[in-house]
Design a protein around this motif. Structure first.
Motif, mmCIF file in Angstrom:
data_model
loop_
_atom_site.group_PDB
_atom_site.id
_atom_site.type_symbol
_atom_site.label_atom_id
_atom_site.label_comp_id
_atom_site.label_asym_id
_atom_site.label_seq_id
_atom_site.Cartn_x
_atom_site.Cartn_y
_atom_site.Cartn_z
ATOM 1 N N LEU A 102 0.834 -1.207 0.000
ATOM 2 C CA LEU A 102 0.000 0.000 0.000
ATOM 3 C C LEU A 102 0.864 1.252 0.000
ATOM 4 C CD1 LEU A 102 -2.827 1.273 0.182
ATOM 5 C CD2 LEU A 102 -2.649 1.051 2.669
ATOM 6 N N GLY A 103 1.883 1.286 0.831
ATOM 7 C CA GLY A 103 2.767 2.446 0.876
ATOM 8 C C GLY A 103 3.538 2.655 -0.416
ATOM 9 N N LEU A 104 4.092 1.579 -0.958
ATOM 10 C CA LEU A 104 4.881 1.700 -2.190
ATOM 11 C C LEU A 104 4.015 2.118 -3.373
ATOM 12 C CD1 LEU A 104 7.130 -1.469 -1.798
ATOM 13 C CD2 LEU A 104 7.909 0.912 -1.760
ATOM 14 N N THR A 105 2.860 1.489 -3.525
ATOM 15 C CA THR A 105 2.016 1.829 -4.677
ATOM 16 C C THR A 105 1.351 3.191 -4.510
ATOM 17 O OG1 THR A 105 0.247 0.486 -3.710
ATOM 18 C CG2 THR A 105 1.617 -0.532 -5.411
ATOM 19 N N ALA A 106 1.077 3.594 -3.281
ATOM 20 C CA ALA A 106 0.542 4.946 -3.067
ATOM 21 C C ALA A 106 1.583 5.994 -3.448
ATOM 22 C CB ALA A 106 0.104 5.115 -1.620
ATOM 23 N N TYR A 107 2.847 5.716 -3.125
ATOM 24 C CA TYR A 107 3.927 6.621 -3.533
ATOM 25 C C TYR A 107 4.005 6.721 -5.056
ATOM 26 C CZ TYR A 107 8.655 8.180 -4.606
ATOM 27 O OH TYR A 107 9.735 8.834 -5.148
ATOM 28 N N SER B 213 -3.837 2.167 -14.025
ATOM 29 C CA SER B 213 -4.818 1.294 -13.377
ATOM 30 C C SER B 213 -4.142 0.104 -12.693
ATOM 31 C CB SER B 213 -5.847 0.810 -14.391
ATOM 32 O OG SER B 213 -5.216 0.106 -15.434
ATOM 33 N N GLU B 214 -2.998 -0.328 -13.188
ATOM 34 C CA GLU B 214 -2.269 -1.430 -12.554
ATOM 35 C C GLU B 214 -1.827 -1.057 -11.143
ATOM 36 O OE1 GLU B 214 -1.800 -1.701 -16.996
ATOM 37 O OE2 GLU B 214 -1.563 -0.117 -15.516
ATOM 38 N N VAL B 215 -1.362 0.159 -10.990
ATOM 39 C CA VAL B 215 -0.947 0.646 -9.674
ATOM 40 C C VAL B 215 -2.177 0.809 -8.783
ATOM 41 C CG1 VAL B 215 0.130 2.573 -8.445
ATOM 42 C CG2 VAL B 215 1.104 1.767 -10.602
ATOM 43 N N ASN B 216 -3.237 1.373 -9.340
ATOM 44 C CA ASN B 216 -4.465 1.561 -8.565
ATOM 45 C C ASN B 216 -5.051 0.228 -8.104
ATOM 46 O OD1 ASN B 216 -4.192 4.277 -9.007
ATOM 47 N ND2 ASN B 216 -5.627 4.323 -10.715
ATOM 48 N N PHE B 217 -4.933 -0.795 -8.950
ATOM 49 C CA PHE B 217 -5.468 -2.101 -8.565
ATOM 50 C C PHE B 217 -4.700 -2.691 -7.393
ATOM 51 C CE2 PHE B 217 -6.040 -6.706 -8.889
ATOM 52 C CZ PHE B 217 -7.421 -6.766 -8.802
ATOM 53 N N LEU B 218 -3.390 -2.485 -7.343
ATOM 54 C CA LEU B 218 -2.634 -2.980 -6.190
ATOM 55 C C LEU B 218 -2.974 -2.195 -4.926
ATOM 56 C CD1 LEU B 218 0.909 -4.077 -7.360
ATOM 57 C CD2 LEU B 218 -0.938 -5.460 -6.453
ATOM 58 N N ILE B 219 -3.303 -0.913 -5.068
ATOM 59 C CA ILE B 219 -3.776 -0.153 -3.903
ATOM 60 C C ILE B 219 -5.091 -0.749 -3.414
ATOM 61 C CG2 ILE B 219 -4.661 2.088 -3.141
ATOM 62 C CD1 ILE B 219 -2.597 3.374 -5.042
ATOM 63 N N ALA C 34 -3.536 -11.271 -9.921
ATOM 64 C CA ALA C 34 -3.836 -10.361 -11.025
ATOM 65 C C ALA C 34 -3.070 -9.053 -10.876
ATOM 66 C CB ALA C 34 -5.343 -10.092 -11.085
ATOM 67 N N GLY C 35 -2.962 -8.556 -9.656
ATOM 68 C CA GLY C 35 -2.295 -7.277 -9.433
ATOM 69 C C GLY C 35 -0.806 -7.308 -9.710
ATOM 70 N N PHE C 36 -0.108 -8.311 -9.199
ATOM 71 C CA PHE C 36 1.340 -8.303 -9.413
ATOM 72 C C PHE C 36 1.691 -8.639 -10.854
ATOM 73 C CE2 PHE C 36 1.877 -12.948 -8.720
ATOM 74 C CZ PHE C 36 2.969 -13.223 -9.520
ATOM 75 N N ILE C 37 0.899 -9.495 -11.514
ATOM 76 C CA ILE C 37 1.149 -9.787 -12.929
ATOM 77 C C ILE C 37 0.906 -8.542 -13.774
ATOM 78 C CG2 ILE C 37 0.305 -11.101 -14.922
ATOM 79 C CD1 ILE C 37 2.075 -12.763 -13.121
ATOM 80 N N ALA C 38 -0.185 -7.840 -13.513
ATOM 81 C CA ALA C 38 -0.512 -6.646 -14.299
ATOM 82 C C ALA C 38 0.562 -5.571 -14.152
ATOM 83 C CB ALA C 38 -1.869 -6.092 -13.875
ATOM 84 N N LEU C 39 1.030 -5.324 -12.929
ATOM 85 C CA LEU C 39 2.063 -4.296 -12.750
ATOM 86 C C LEU C 39 3.397 -4.752 -13.330
ATOM 87 C CD1 LEU C 39 2.630 -1.485 -11.731
ATOM 88 C CD2 LEU C 39 3.163 -2.451 -9.493
ATOM 89 N N ALA C 40 3.713 -6.023 -13.245
ATOM 90 C CA ALA C 40 4.963 -6.519 -13.841
ATOM 91 C C ALA C 40 4.942 -6.356 -15.359
ATOM 92 C CB ALA C 40 5.180 -7.983 -13.471
ATOM 93 N N VAL C 41 3.818 -6.650 -15.986
ATOM 94 C CA VAL C 41 3.705 -6.474 -17.437
ATOM 95 C C VAL C 41 3.770 -4.992 -17.794
ATOM 96 C CG1 VAL C 41 2.122 -6.732 -19.395
ATOM 97 C CG2 VAL C 41 2.496 -8.632 -17.819
ATOM 98 N N LYS D 290 8.829 -1.466 -8.748
ATOM 99 C CA LYS D 290 9.373 -2.824 -8.835
ATOM 100 C C LYS D 290 9.332 -3.523 -7.480
ATOM 101 C CE LYS D 290 12.359 -1.971 -12.803
ATOM 102 N NZ LYS D 290 13.747 -1.822 -13.273
ATOM 103 N N ALA D 291 9.634 -2.799 -6.415
ATOM 104 C CA ALA D 291 9.558 -3.381 -5.074
ATOM 105 C C ALA D 291 8.118 -3.724 -4.724
ATOM 106 C CB ALA D 291 10.144 -2.412 -4.048
ATOM 107 N N GLY D 292 7.184 -2.871 -5.098
ATOM 108 C CA GLY D 292 5.776 -3.159 -4.868
ATOM 109 C C GLY D 292 5.335 -4.411 -5.596
ATOM 110 N N THR D 293 5.838 -4.595 -6.813
ATOM 111 C CA THR D 293 5.521 -5.808 -7.578
ATOM 112 C C THR D 293 6.075 -7.043 -6.886
ATOM 113 O OG1 THR D 293 5.590 -4.509 -9.611
ATOM 114 C CG2 THR D 293 5.713 -6.886 -9.835
ATOM 115 N N ALA D 294 7.304 -6.959 -6.398
ATOM 116 C CA ALA D 294 7.920 -8.104 -5.723
ATOM 117 C C ALA D 294 7.188 -8.451 -4.426
ATOM 118 C CB ALA D 294 9.390 -7.811 -5.442
ATOM 119 N N PHE D 295 6.868 -7.436 -3.636
ATOM 120 C CA PHE D 295 6.135 -7.691 -2.399
ATOM 121 C C PHE D 295 4.743 -8.256 -2.694
ATOM 122 C CE2 PHE D 295 9.299 -5.022 -0.264
ATOM 123 C CZ PHE D 295 9.434 -5.697 0.938
#
Length: 157
Positions: free
Chosen positions: A21-26, A41-47, A89-96, A112-117
């Protein structure tokens, strides 16, 4: 005596959800501030997945402990499975999304750290979903839903 891995996994899931939440909000804040546009939207979906996880964890921790009637085994399984699917779905979408971008700097590192976490969060929810599936499978013919009916008190006539 067997050790129950559920509560330690729930704690780790909560910590990872807060980190994502902190990383993607940043990242979302940086994106909307520098590009004067909505964040991807990929970032918003992880939020969303992080906030959903915190709400789901509240149910998954509190309901079995305090409200056993609300902790039906299929309800817990559904909450686990839906949350696991959201993280996948969230980590795959942001990685792509990040794979075909020229990406550098702190905001890229945070994304990238948000994707890994988020990927590790998916693994943790895959583990607890598997535990819920095993519980449903093992109690399929017993009629057990959430609590032991022998513990209920009845007044004699």
């Amino acid at each position: 005596m067997a050790f129950n891995f559920t509560l330690p996994l729930r704690i780790v899931q909560g910590i990872f959800a807060i980190v994502v939440l902190g990383l993607t909000a940043y990242v979302a804040n940086w994106w909307s501030g520098h590009w004067h546009d909505l964040s991807p939207s990929e970032v918003n979906f992880l939020i969303f997945s992080s906030v959903w996880t915190l709400l789901a964890l509240a149910y998954l921790i509190i309901a079995p402990a305090r409200f056993p009637n609300a902790a039906h085994k299929y309800g817990i399984l559904a909450a686990e499975a839906i949350t696991m699917i959201f993280w996948f779905a969230g980590f795959i979408a942001l990685a792509v999304f990040l794979s075909d971008r020229v990406c550098f700097g702190r905001v890229c590192d945070a994304a990238k750290a948000g994707t890994a976490f988020a990927a590790f969060e998916w693994l943790f929810f895959a583990a607890t979903t598997l535990m819920a599936v095993l519980h449903v499978y093992r109690t399929r013919n017993t009629g057990v839903t959430s609590h032991d009916p022998k513990v209920e008190m009845h007044q004699g006539v």
